[in-house]
Design a protein around this motif. Structure first.
Motif, PDB file in Angstrom:
ATOM      1  N   ILE A  40      11.048 -15.581  -0.103  1.00 39.28           N
ATOM      2  CA  ILE A  40      12.117 -15.538   0.898  1.00 39.28           C
ATOM      3  C   ILE A  40      12.022 -16.730   1.854  1.00 39.28           C
ATOM      4  CG2 ILE A  40      12.972 -14.242   2.905  1.00 39.28           C
ATOM      5  CD1 ILE A  40      12.217 -11.679   1.324  1.00 39.28           C
ATOM      6  N   THR A  41      10.821 -17.033   2.320  1.00 32.74           N
ATOM      7  CA  THR A  41      10.681 -18.153   3.270  1.00 32.74           C
ATOM      8  C   THR A  41      10.897 -19.505   2.601  1.00 32.74           C
ATOM      9  OG1 THR A  41       8.275 -18.100   2.994  1.00 32.74           O
ATOM     10  CG2 THR A  41       9.190 -16.921   4.873  1.00 32.74           C
ATOM     11  N   GLU A  42      10.638 -19.596   1.293  1.00 34.72           N
ATOM     12  CA  GLU A  42      10.963 -20.841   0.585  1.00 34.72           C
ATOM     13  C   GLU A  42      12.471 -21.025   0.512  1.00 34.72           C
ATOM     14  OE1 GLU A  42       8.999 -20.463  -3.170  1.00 34.72           O
ATOM     15  OE2 GLU A  42       7.069 -21.135  -2.389  1.00 34.72           O
ATOM     16  N   GLN A  43      13.204 -19.924   0.394  1.00 26.43           N
ATOM     17  CA  GLN A  43      14.660 -19.996   0.334  1.00 26.43           C
ATOM     18  C   GLN A  43      15.246 -20.329   1.703  1.00 26.43           C
ATOM     19  OE1 GLN A  43      16.286 -19.751  -2.691  1.00 26.43           O
ATOM     20  NE2 GLN A  43      14.180 -19.715  -3.413  1.00 26.43           N
ATOM     21  N   ASN A  44      14.644 -19.769   2.764  1.00 26.01           N
ATOM     22  CA  ASN A  44      15.140 -20.001   4.115  1.00 26.01           C
ATOM     23  C   ASN A  44      13.954 -19.983   5.084  1.00 26.01           C
ATOM     24  OD1 ASN A  44      16.378 -20.076   6.582  1.00 26.01           O
ATOM     25  ND2 ASN A  44      17.895 -18.519   6.110  1.00 26.01           N
ATOM     26  N   PRO A  45      13.463 -21.163   5.473  1.00 26.61           N
ATOM     27  CA  PRO A  45      12.296 -21.248   6.363  1.00 26.61           C
ATOM     28  C   PRO A  45      12.513 -20.580   7.733  1.00 26.61           C
ATOM     29  CG  PRO A  45      12.759 -23.371   5.360  1.00 26.61           C
ATOM     30  CD  PRO A  45      13.899 -22.465   5.018  1.00 26.61           C
ATOM     31  N   LEU A  46      13.751 -20.361   8.131  1.00 27.91           N
ATOM     32  CA  LEU A  46      14.017 -19.736   9.433  1.00 27.91           C
ATOM     33  C   LEU A  46      13.610 -18.267   9.465  1.00 27.91           C
ATOM     34  CD1 LEU A  46      17.469 -21.339  10.285  1.00 27.91           C
ATOM     35  CD2 LEU A  46      15.211 -21.966  11.155  1.00 27.91           C
ATOM     36  N   VAL A  47      13.372 -17.672   8.304  1.00 24.44           N
ATOM     37  CA  VAL A  47      12.935 -16.274   8.246  1.00 24.44           C
ATOM     38  C   VAL A  47      11.612 -16.109   8.981  1.00 24.44           C
ATOM     39  CG1 VAL A  47      12.167 -14.423   6.707  1.00 24.44           C
ATOM     40  CG2 VAL A  47      14.197 -15.756   6.142  1.00 24.44           C
ATOM     41  N   THR A  48      10.735 -17.080   8.889  1.00 21.34           N
ATOM     42  CA  THR A  48       9.447 -17.013   9.576  1.00 21.34           C
ATOM     43  C   THR A  48       9.657 -16.953  11.085  1.00 21.34           C
ATOM     44  OG1 THR A  48       8.425 -18.273   7.793  1.00 21.34           O
ATOM     45  CG2 THR A  48       7.217 -18.153   9.861  1.00 21.34           C
ATOM     46  N   GLU A  49      10.544 -17.789  11.588  1.00 28.28           N
ATOM     47  CA  GLU A  49      10.835 -17.781  13.020  1.00 28.28           C
ATOM     48  C   GLU A  49      11.462 -16.455  13.444  1.00 28.28           C
ATOM     49  OE1 GLU A  49      12.894 -21.231  14.498  1.00 28.28           O
ATOM     50  OE2 GLU A  49      11.915 -22.493  12.993  1.00 28.28           O
TER      51      GLU A  49
END
Length: 59
Positions: A40-49
């Motif tokens: 998921i975070t590779e698809q959208n790094p903003l998920v971590t934030e």
């Protein structure tokens, strides 16, 4: 189809193919939550934030 490829390539004569099928069944490994989160975070790094901002824990 092979005849058309041979015609385009300018091959005169026969084309011989050797096809081998590997039917070995490999055991699938279970998908861990860490693997899902990595994908998921590779698809959208903003998920971590977003996780940090909402103070979310992975289960």
């Amino acid at each position: 189809m092979m005849m058309r490829i041979a015609e385009i390539a300018g091959v005169d004569g026969l084309i011989e193919l050797d096809i081998r099928v590997d039917e070995t069944i490999r055991a699938a490994r279970p998908i861990r939550p860490e693997d899902k989160m990595k994908f998921i975070t590779e698809q959208n790094p903003l998920v971590t934030e977003l996780r940090k901002a909402l103070d979310l824990e992975m289960e």
